[in-house]
Write an enzyme that holds these catalytic residues in place. Structure first.
Site: not given
Ligand code: FUB
Length: 324
Positions: A16, A223
């Site tokens: 991320d 996301e």
């Molecule tokens: O790293 C945890 C979660 O996985 C993140 O918040 C999302 O964007 C995905 O990458």
């Protein structure tokens, strides 16, 4: 170019990546994936992160430094677990680390921690940002100094549960032909510590000006939002989750609406795909992660970067992660 597709660091698992240039140097704010054998499920229980390490590079060819622990969840009073994808913003010489985590009721909210140094240590505010929910904060400080925070993630990120403005444990499924849920945006207060007004849902439109539908999994928001400006336009980019693409949409205002514009990166090794885009010395770079360092374990990821190019119309040229 091949060097840029190596993991930035190999001694810890990172994911991320939110990349920024502060004082002429590149700083990367990643999640810190831990090795554990927790359950792998649609609620994201396998992502059990507890702290943040900030990475930095003097230049794109320079070694990447791990600056050590910048914030640990034991120091954040409201957090119970899962310090997920963070971002950082600078304003008036102070650095603000925005991070999502679950509170004691297992609901995700977004916290902020402050430092005089881009690599921390960061001092957390005692409570999460009032009115915040879900995950994956990304902050744009616009040319006029106004700061906007983008956030939200489906499934484990709980975005579906906040459609009414209150937390609903078991919301009805959104029909495939209904408008897809968009990410949220809020303007931040001048001190960067609160929302100036309640967050608003962003609408992402298709080529006909119609909102993208929930069933359009190749293009709908899932996301990992990111906002950058290119030639005066606002580029909202994000992950499509279940179809594993990084895609983007373009708008004239930081609050949207945005029109879907195409794909940035084809799927990587591992389930999640999450990124940032930053300009450095006149070139643009995509920071992203995959699970190659662990041989494909979804929650043991590594951060990478590569150059990103636009065509003459401002469209991002689609990249394949394992080809130049
Ligand atoms: O790293 C945890 C979660 O996985 C993140 O918040 C999302 O964007 C995905 O990458």
């Amino acid at each position: 170019m091949a060097k840029q597709k190596e993991p930035l660091v190999k001694h810890i698992y990172t994911a991320d990546p939110s990349a920024h240039v502060f004082n002429g140097k590149i700083y990367v704010y990643p999640s810190h994936d831990l090795e554990h054998d927790g359950e792998d499920n649609d609620d994201g229980d396998e992502y059990q992160m507890e702290d943040y390490h900030i990475l930095s590079m003097d230049d794109v060819d320079a070694p990447c430094i791990d600056n050590g622990e910048a914030l640990n969840m034991r120091d954040v009073p409201w957090v119970s677990k899962q310090m997920w994808a963070p971002d950082c913003a600078e304003k008036n010489g102070k650095y603000y680390l925005f991070f999502p985590a679950r509170d004691k009721k297992m609901q995700f909210h977004i916290g902020v921690a402050v430092s005089d140094n881009p690599v921390g240590p960061f001092k957390p505010e005692p409570d999460y940002i009032k009115g915040s929910f879900s995950i994956d904060p990304a902050v744009l400080v616009d040319d006029d100094g106004s700061a906007y925070i983008y956030f939200g993630g489906l499934w484990g990120g709980q975005l579906e549960k906040w459609q009414t403005g209150e937390f609903v444990e078991n919301p009805a499924e959104i029909p495939a032909d209904a408008k897809a849920l968009g990410p949220q945006v809020a303007k931040l207060t001048d001190d960067m510590l609160q929302f100036e007004a309640a967050p608003q849902e962003i609408t992402i439109l298709d080529e006909n000006g119609e909102p993208i539908k929930a069933g359009d999994e190749d293009r709908r928001y899932f996301e990992g939002p990111w906002m950058h400006k290119y030639n005066g336009k606002y580029y909202l980019s994000y992950s499509t989750g279940t179809t594993h693409y990084l895609v983007y949409a373009i708008g004239d205002s930081p609050m949207g609406p945005f029109k879907y514009a195409g794909r940035i990166l084809e799927p990587v090794i591992g389930w999640t795909t999450h990124h940032s885009i930053v300009e450095y010395k006149g070139k643009w770079y995509l920071f992203y992660h995959d699970s190659s360092l662990s041989g494909g374990v979804n929650h043991r990821r590594c951060v990478k970067f590569r150059e990103l190019k636009y065509d003459e119309n401002g469209k991002i040229i689609t990249m394949k992660p394992y080809e130049d």
